[in-house]
Design an enzyme around this catalytic site. Structure first.
Site, PDB file in Angstrom:
ATOM      1  N   ARG A   1     -67.338  -3.129  47.583  1.00 48.16           N
ATOM      2  CA  ARG A   1     -66.919  -2.133  46.699  1.00 48.16           C
ATOM      3  C   ARG A   1     -67.120  -0.571  47.186  1.00 48.16           C
ATOM      4  NH1 ARG A   1     -70.902  -0.168  43.677  1.00 48.16           N
ATOM      5  NH2 ARG A   1     -71.930  -2.008  43.291  1.00 48.16           N
TER       6      ARG A   1
ATOM      7  N   TYR B   1     -44.381   7.920  32.674  1.00 54.35           N
ATOM      8  CA  TYR B   1     -44.500   6.559  32.733  1.00 54.35           C
ATOM      9  C   TYR B   1     -45.586   6.380  31.397  1.00 54.35           C
ATOM     10  CZ  TYR B   1     -46.971   2.065  32.922  1.00 54.35           C
ATOM     11  OH  TYR B   1     -47.185   0.939  32.543  1.00 54.35           O
TER      12      TYR B   1
ATOM     13  N   ASP C   1     -47.960  12.568  40.534  1.00 57.95           N
ATOM     14  CA  ASP C   1     -47.476  11.157  40.605  1.00 57.95           C
ATOM     15  C   ASP C   1     -46.436  10.792  41.401  1.00 57.95           C
ATOM     16  OD1 ASP C   1     -46.849   8.421  40.237  1.00 57.95           O
ATOM     17  OD2 ASP C   1     -47.687   8.343  38.424  1.00 57.95           O
TER      18      ASP C   1
ATOM     19  N   LYS D   1     -45.384  -0.417  43.524  1.00 59.98           N
ATOM     20  CA  LYS D   1     -43.767  -0.237  43.697  1.00 59.98           C
ATOM     21  C   LYS D   1     -43.402  -0.176  44.888  1.00 59.98           C
ATOM     22  CE  LYS D   1     -44.624  -0.106  39.050  1.00 59.98           C
ATOM     23  NZ  LYS D   1     -45.874   0.447  38.868  1.00 59.98           N
TER      24      LYS D   1
HETATM   25  O1  P1T Z   1     -48.789  -0.312  37.005  1.00 56.95           O
HETATM   26  P1  P1T Z   1     -49.854   0.207  37.925  1.00 56.95           P
HETATM   27  O2  P1T Z   1     -50.032   0.179  39.307  1.00 56.95           O
HETATM   28  O3  P1T Z   1     -51.165   0.565  37.123  1.00 56.95           O
HETATM   29  O4  P1T Z   1     -49.106   1.679  37.939  1.00 56.95           O
HETATM   30  C1  P1T Z   1     -49.135   2.635  36.757  1.00 56.95           C
HETATM   31  C2  P1T Z   1     -47.796   3.576  37.127  1.00 56.95           C
HETATM   32  C3  P1T Z   1     -48.057   4.892  37.390  1.00 56.95           C
HETATM   33  N1  P1T Z   1     -47.147   5.883  37.669  1.00 56.95           N
HETATM   34  C4  P1T Z   1     -45.962   5.381  37.337  1.00 56.95           C
HETATM   35  C5  P1T Z   1     -44.802   6.631  37.554  1.00 56.95           C
HETATM   36  C6  P1T Z   1     -45.308   3.932  37.191  1.00 56.95           C
HETATM   37  O5  P1T Z   1     -44.181   3.781  36.943  1.00 56.95           O
HETATM   38  C7  P1T Z   1     -46.450   3.252  37.110  1.00 56.95           C
HETATM   39  C8  P1T Z   1     -46.145   1.849  36.445  1.00 56.95           C
HETATM   40  N2  P1T Z   1     -44.919   1.714  35.904  1.00 56.95           N
HETATM   41  C9  P1T Z   1     -44.250   0.481  35.591  1.00 56.95           C
HETATM   42  C10 P1T Z   1     -44.931  -0.707  35.453  1.00 56.95           C
HETATM   43  C11 P1T Z   1     -43.029   0.540  34.979  1.00 56.95           C
HETATM   44  O6  P1T Z   1     -42.407  -0.243  34.788  1.00 56.95           O
HETATM   45  O7  P1T Z   1     -42.689   1.930  35.065  1.00 56.95           O
END
Ligand code: P1T
Length: 383
Positions: free
Chosen positions: A49, A106, A178, A203
């Site tokens: 962890r 998001y 972000d 992503k």
């Molecule tokens: O899904 P996750 O890894 O928890 O990330 C969240 C997140 C944070 N910031 C941005 C700009 C994002 O686009 C996302 C997640 N977005 C999607 C799942 C989507 O389809 O837009």
């Protein structure tokens, strides 16, 4: 190795051959714990962890891509998802603190701030950060954090990181960017003065839609110490296999992004000239209201594109159900092209808020398939 260019660092920093066997690829250290020669004496690893060597390699590499190289102050924590990284930031806030968010972001980020952090005494407000006066109007004496997302999801607005950082810092707030949509290949927010960069590594960094992860990167030792403490205290860590997948993904980030954005630019021009389309939103188009800023702040315009077909929500439903190469699905940044309706999918939680998105907006995550097949698919789906 830290003097090398981006593409070289993506393949080598933190990823030196493994010292015992010479394995060229960083192993997946599938272990929860580490033998200690005497109580409390360890080699730097005591429990997974807290630290795991595969995760360490990923963190070192990701930090380097955002301009924080070994030996520099600051660093990175890799987390179990993008939202887990946002959660770590949330743990830094205290009751009475105020956060300004962009009025397009998001949906899950907004949901975490609006429906979870506010339950713990955090106040939030939204600003159109493409208009600096709108941001200034939202700053309060209690503002401790300015949250930036650029390009924004899904309206692809471009926010001036340096200008917003100046306003945030003058108010005594931290600025977190972000950087998921741009990826560090196209934009490095710390170089514009931001305090923290957040990624959903799910992503472009992972790049193959086969893992969920996140990261925080900072140039400050003090912030890194807080991140590491909070991550260890609260537990949102990626497993070593997920860390391995992201590490493998970033080796090809540069070549993938080049193709993502070349394909997106061609599709943007195709849709812009098409009578069946009402509006195309892509930062690379001269008609985009923030095009000049995007050109200055980013090394390219990225692989995300949004558009509104003629015919309203019914047309949006029809087009997104009709594509065959573009897969109807949430998420983005993988090699395969995806299509979605944010108002009905990724952004349902912003319905009725300052962040509401047009109900007939279609979002494309343009993949790296052959451009002719992508255009043929969209042309056929538009009917
Ligand atoms: O899904 P996750 O890894 O928890 O990330 C969240 C997140 C944070 N910031 C941005 C700009 C994002 O686009 C996302 C997640 N977005 C999607 C799942 C989507 O389809 O837009």
């Amino acid at each position: 190795m830290t003097e090398e260019r981006f593409e070289t660092r993506a393949i080598h920093v933190g990823q030196e051959p493994e010292p015992i066997t010479g394995a060229v690829v960083t192993p997946i250290f599938a272990t929860s714990t580490y033998a200690q020669p005497a109580p409390g004496e360890h080699t730097g690893y005591e429990y997974s962890r807290t630290d795991n060597p595969t995760r360490t390699a990923l963190q070192t590499a990701l930090a380097s891509l955002e301009g924080v190289n070994p030996g520099d102050s600051g660093g990175c924590i890799a987390t179990s998802s993008g939202l887990a990284a946002t959660g770590v930031i949330g743990y830094m806030l205290k009751p009475g603190d105020h956060v300004v968010l962009p009025n397009d972001a998001y949906g899950g980020t907004y949901r975490l701030f609006a429906q979870v952090f506010t339950q713990h005494g955090i106040a939030i407000s939204a600003a159109d950060m493409t208009d600096l006066d709108s941001l200034r109007a939202q700053i309060l004496p209690e503002t401790k954090l300015v949250w930036v997302e650029t390009p924004t999801n899904p309206m692809l607005r471009i926010i001036d990181i340096a200008a917003v950082t100046e306003i945030g810092h003058a108010a005594g707030a931290l600025v977190c960017v972000d950087n998921t949509f741009a990826s560090p290949y196209l934009q490095q927010p710390l170089s514009f003065g931001a305090d923290i960069v957040l990624h959903s590594t799910t992503k472009y960094l992972g790049g193959h839609s086969d893992t969920v992860g996140g990261a925080l990167i900072t140039g400050s030792d003090e912030l890194l110490t807080q991140f590491r403490f909070l991550q260890n205290a609260t537990g949102p860590v990626p497993g070593p296999f997920d860390a391995f997948l992201v590490l493998r993904g970033i080796k090809t980030l540069a070549v993938r992004m080049d193709r993502h954005q070349a394909n997106a630019a061609t599709i943007a021009r195709f849709l812009e000239d098409d009578a069946r389309v009402d509006r195309v939103i892509y930062p690379g188009l001269e008609a985009h209201p923030n095009h000049a800023l995007a050109k200055r702040q980013m090394l390219g315009f990225g692989g995300m594109l949004s558009f509104i077909p003629k015919g309203g929500i019914e047309a949006a439903r029809r087009v997104t159900s009709a594509t065959e190469v573009f897969i109807l699905a949430e998420s983005l940044g993988g090699v395969e092209s995806l299509i979605e309706v944010p108002a009905l999918m990724t952004h349902m939680s912003v319905d009725g808020t300052d962040l509401e998105v047009p109900s007939d907006l279609i979002r494309l995550s343009v993949g790296i398939e052959h451009i002719d097949d992508l255009i043929t698919d969209l042309d056929r789906a538009l009917g």
